[in-house]
Design an enzyme around this catalytic site. Sequence first.
Site, short mmCIF file in Angstrom:
data_model
loop_
_atom_site.label_atom_id
_atom_site.label_comp_id
_atom_site.label_asym_id
_atom_site.label_seq_id
_atom_site.Cartn_x
_atom_site.Cartn_y
_atom_site.Cartn_z
N GLY A 79 -3.09 3.53 -2.68
CA GLY A 79 -2.98 2.46 -3.66
C GLY A 79 -2.79 1.12 -2.98
CB CYS B 119 -0.90 0.04 1.24
SG CYS B 119 -2.05 -1.33 1.39
CG ASP B 120 2.88 5.00 -1.42
OD1 ASP B 120 3.90 4.85 -0.72
OD2 ASP B 120 2.55 6.09 -1.91
CB SER B 121 -1.35 6.86 1.83
OG SER B 121 -2.00 5.65 2.16
#
Length: 213
Positions: A120, A83-85
């Site tokens: 994501g 995940c990435d924010s």
Amino acid sequence: MTRLLLASASPARRATLLAAGIDPLVAVSAVDEEAVLRAAQERFGTLDPADAVLLLAQAKVEDVARNLPEDLDDADDLLLLGCDSMLELDGEIYGKPADAAEATARWRTMRGRTGVLHTGHWLMDERDVPAMLGATSSTTVRFADLSDDEIDAYVATGEPLAVAGAFTIDGLGGPFVERIEGDHHGVVGLSLPLLRELLGEVGVPIPSLWRHA
């Protein structure tokens, strides 16, 4: 039994999974996020924020998959989740602030305004028939109109320096978020409803990952 491996050092993402009954394995990637984004921009041009976070989530998963711990190297029951924010504000995207000065400046821009937090998610199925898929969760966030003293006090805690967008909704920053539109789990950093959808696409019902299952 299928096991979920979280390719992230984020304690908030792990806590979100634990609260949902899933006790993930954890392996942290060594991805140079700035380099990944630069390379993508050179190749494809300016990235949409929703695409940028998805690209980074994919890069993290692929890096972890290439460098699995020895005890997992031959595992055939793994689902890897990355995940990435990032926060989108006025068309610009913001990850973690570099230092306290940047966090302070960021909050003075954000206060009293509305942004979009994009997270994501990239899922890699390492079981019998390998598969990869991903999607982005986007949640609208309305920030309170903080005073300078509130901003200085919040930045002094160090919390804003450790998170995308320089704020949390599940920590000290909670009182500074007036409302959201969308999935609040995505703001924490991992959308559980979106994870359920991705798992469903590879035939894994989320209850099968619960600790008691």
